[in-house]
Design a protein around this motif. Sequence first.
Motif, PDB file in Angstrom:
ATOM      1  N   GLU A 108      -4.139   7.488  -4.017  1.00  0.00           N
ATOM      2  CA  GLU A 108      -3.015   8.008  -3.987  1.00  0.00           C
ATOM      3  C   GLU A 108      -2.788   8.806  -2.529  1.00  0.00           C
ATOM      4  N   ASN A 157      -5.017   1.328  -3.674  1.00  0.00           N
ATOM      5  CA  ASN A 157      -3.875   1.178  -4.783  1.00  0.00           C
ATOM      6  C   ASN A 157      -4.090   1.423  -6.023  1.00  0.00           C
ATOM      7  N   SER A 179       0.893  -1.147   0.087  1.00  0.00           N
ATOM      8  CA  SER A 179       0.046  -0.014   0.128  1.00  0.00           C
ATOM      9  C   SER A 179       0.903   1.225   0.013  1.00  0.00           C
ATOM     10  N   LEU A 180       2.123   1.031   0.708  1.00  0.00           N
ATOM     11  CA  LEU A 180       2.945   2.348   0.497  1.00  0.00           C
ATOM     12  C   LEU A 180       3.759   2.442  -0.528  1.00  0.00           C
ATOM     13  N   ALA A 181       3.576   1.503  -1.411  1.00  0.00           N
ATOM     14  CA  ALA A 181       4.402   1.613  -2.894  1.00  0.00           C
ATOM     15  C   ALA A 181       5.772   1.355  -2.488  1.00  0.00           C
ATOM     16  N   ARG A 182       6.302   0.550  -1.438  1.00  0.00           N
ATOM     17  CA  ARG A 182       7.595   0.129  -1.236  1.00  0.00           C
ATOM     18  C   ARG A 182       8.101  -1.307  -1.618  1.00  0.00           C
ATOM     19  N   SER A 208       0.355   6.236  -1.117  1.00  0.00           N
ATOM     20  CA  SER A 208       1.649   6.145  -1.714  1.00  0.00           C
ATOM     21  C   SER A 208       2.170   7.231  -2.239  1.00  0.00           C
TER      22      SER A 208
END
Lengths: 446, 294, 319
Positions: B55, A301, A280-283, B58
């Motif tokens: 968004e 997402n 979810s944190l794009a990590r 992220s």
Amino acid sequence: MRGTFGRAFQQEEEQVMLRVSRRNFIAGGAAFLSLSTTGAGGGTSFAADTRLRLLWWGSQARADRTNKVSQLFQTKNAGTTVNGEFLGWTDYWPRLATQVAGRNAPDIIQMDYRYIVEYAQRGALAPLESYMPAKLQIDDFDKTQIDGGSVNGHFYGVSLGANAATTVLNVSAFEQAGVPLPTQATTWEEFARMGAEITKAGKRKGMYGIADGSVVEPLLENWLRQRGKALYTAEGKIAFDHNDASEWFEMWSKFRQAGACVPPDVQALDKNDIETNTVSLARSAAAFAHSNQFVGYQAINKDKLGLTNHPRIAADSKGGHYRKPSMFFSVSAQSKAIDQAVAYINFFIKDPEAALVLGVERGIPESAATREVIASKLDAQGKVALDYVTGLGDLAGALPPPPPAGAGEAELALRNVAEQVGFGQLSAADGGKLLAEEISRIVSRG
Amino acid sequence: MTDTPMTSVTAPPPPVSGRNPMASVLIHAALIAASIAMIYPLLWMVSASIRPEDEIFSSTSLLPSSVDFSSYIRGWFGLDISFGRFFWNSLVVSVLTVTGNVMACSLAAYAFARLRFKGRNFWFAIMLGTLMIPYHVTLIPQYVLFLNLGWVDTYLPLVVPKFLASDAFFIFLMVQFFRGIPRELDEAAMMDGCSPWRIYWKIMLPLSLPVLATAAIFSFIWTWDDFFGPLIYLNDMNNYTIQLGLRTFVDSSSTSDWGGLFAMSTLSLVPVFFFFLFFQRLLIEGIATTGMKR
Amino acid sequence: MNTATHASAADIAVERHQSVRARGRLARLWASNAPGYLFLLPWLLGFFGLTLGPALVSLYLSFTDFDLIRAPQWTGAANYVRIATADPKFAAAMQVTLTYVVLSVPFKLTFALLVAIALNRGVKGLTFYRAIFYLPSLLGGSVAIAVLWRQLFAGDGLVNAALSQFGIEGPSWISHPNYSIYTLVALSVWQFGSPMIIFLAGLRQIPTDMYEAASLDGASKFRQFYKITLPLLTPVIFFNAVVQTIDAFKAFTPAFIISGGTGGPINSTLFYTLYLYQEAFGNFRMGYASALAWILVVIIAIFTAFSFLTSRYWVHYDD
């Protein structure tokens, strides 16, 4: 009508908790309290109209569905009113604990697999086996799912649906990096290689291949089950040893060094909820979750997400998955209306109209008949979850016994030790020893 | 609002801005820079409330990729009970709390600060002691107590204690300020035959506007922000306060309505902000502006 | 014995009859004590009716094994013994909390005082700045704070973006066991609004004629601050110091929302009350949690008593 329940419940036979506190209040000079307890009695009668209090955790979407089912139930069962209350997961448990401790528990309690033993073995839940099969028609449930709601030979929780541990994939990120998606056959070794490739491709700033799963308890359990072990025995003892744990930490240390997974300080951002998961944190491009959370993951997402099973430890491994009751309905032992509560639960899991309203929001229904009713009416994300859970095939094995009291604390201990290894404060071998020690200590304390 | 002439005359040292334009520019530059650091979260929250949900977590940018106000409508009407109801409930609880705290705590504080009676120090120590107990462990006995009184699922457990000065913080705060009011004033009044009540009412309270305003501001804001008390004592959603309403947007185990959460969080700040603006005016009045001679 | 009764003793000596003497004594006792207790009445009612009972129950529970559901079992001092001898998490939590207290309280108070003084002067737009500076405190413990703090202090956060301008590559401050506590200290300092408002109220209470007189005498601003502002503000400084210390010892919400209730990574944000909460509601050990709570009460009480003892040397009251 405020406080009706409080007053009604407090008339219950001499309750230990109340007696204890009352004695102390008097000792403290608050004698008026005891006056008020005897005085506030009044003649609230349940004879004519039964009110059921129902408490669950979840979102507004779940509440909408649940309340609709309650409405249906009320129209078909005149004389019973269902008052629903709901809260988010985090807030649910302190409120439930307070109400149970205050002898003001709701009649029907949504229960989690992790806590059912805690509540059942302390006598907070009513045993329901005597209502089967006539009033509680769960004969078409899997035997193992019924066992999952049983503690010490009594049946306390009716499963509302199944889910399974899963690997969430950021499909777009895989495609961008030119890495093929893992399949049912993928092994840990291959999976780690994929992760390293994604990290190395560096298509997204700050994104690594996979989450650091060393802290994720269901993932460890899956891995242990593939080795023929488990987290806990049926007697509630630890079912793996320090060698297993050391090997587990060793594997993740290798992944970390290879750049296959996120560094420990990124993993530590994950608070074991959807919005802080590294996907979810794009990590990271892959992480670990439960199948019924898929809707929640996709909602926050931008990229297309997908589900797959946890990797195998070897190509010929049987896989360590199982279908887990995602939540139960239990009846409070303090309830004055257990019959009606059971009737409600039965309606909730059996009634076709109710099934259509509920869908797979609480997990895949246990009853085959119910599954058939809803199968054709699911939305896209519900279908992904259903397909995943039903498609596990031979990857899924038997349901392990409910985790013992102290399991919540043990999960925190895993997290703690895994982080110490991750941050380099402990070697994998020492971490394994510490973890086995801690968990044995915790579950023996209960 | 800028300073009124009256207060700038009475403000301790003469205004810097009036004297040295360079210093004034520097001070404002510093204050504006600091303000940005302070206001950033609000900007972020507003931005989170109007941006696409996918968004929020992220993206680290403050600017949304597209603007959409629908989460305000969804947030306000999306729950079973309209959010307006929660605003009203919070307002009722907060206003009652402010009233109770200011009245009851100032009475007790006057006793501790000015009246002589046996056991004063003892009770003062006990009062401070009540400030030290973590509420998690008194929660359940207190719940049982309120349950026995038939108060659960009403506002009484949240409000009645305030009218009985249960918040020692405010008593202690007022004691410190009352002790700063020149004693000659009440001694003179006493000579004239004033009762303690008259001294409290006619001298202490009027001279203590800054601290009373402070207590009012804190009471209001802390009650508005309080979450644990309502969580434990309010069951019926009709009775929910704003904070409870906000929390129902979030379920960490399944789906959450983040847009709705941040939209309603933003709106929930509006009343407190205005309450603050209004009451902080009282901070600039008080003994300093009354020209009282020591 | 206070001065009032001494005085009355002298008066009474004149009286001849015992009965008259007794009645006089009572009347005087009543006259000298009644107003105090009357003003204290609401608080006394609340204390005996609502506060004392639950406090005593929790004290009792601290000597029992109480799992929230079954009746408490008396275990004597077992909980306390375990805390003292066999609980590494207690020590960890204590250390985290002490670090937090020692760092957050002085920084927060200094900051609040400086800003209050800056905003007390006749700067244009004063109310506006005050309101803005109070904003972070308005947010309290909202979920937004958790997300925001991550955006500031995570590896890819704003703080590291700023540091990279100087060629420094920072870690993920908020989720690194060596630094996470400092992000919580920063959060506490950033929410300095409450002590600031209290300082402001205190500054407003200082009579202006004192400054005027000092200005006439040619005292510099610094000297005025040192000789007038600071001494007259000591009751308020004292209040803020005591209350903020108590609050910091009891801090719960920041760690709860930032760490998601885990106190991690590696117990680095395991505040004392967070540990207590985990024990009470996560692990069903309310008896043990109560014992933890009472130990905390004693520790805070010692700190507070110490503050009060030293206060007579530096706090200036008008009485």
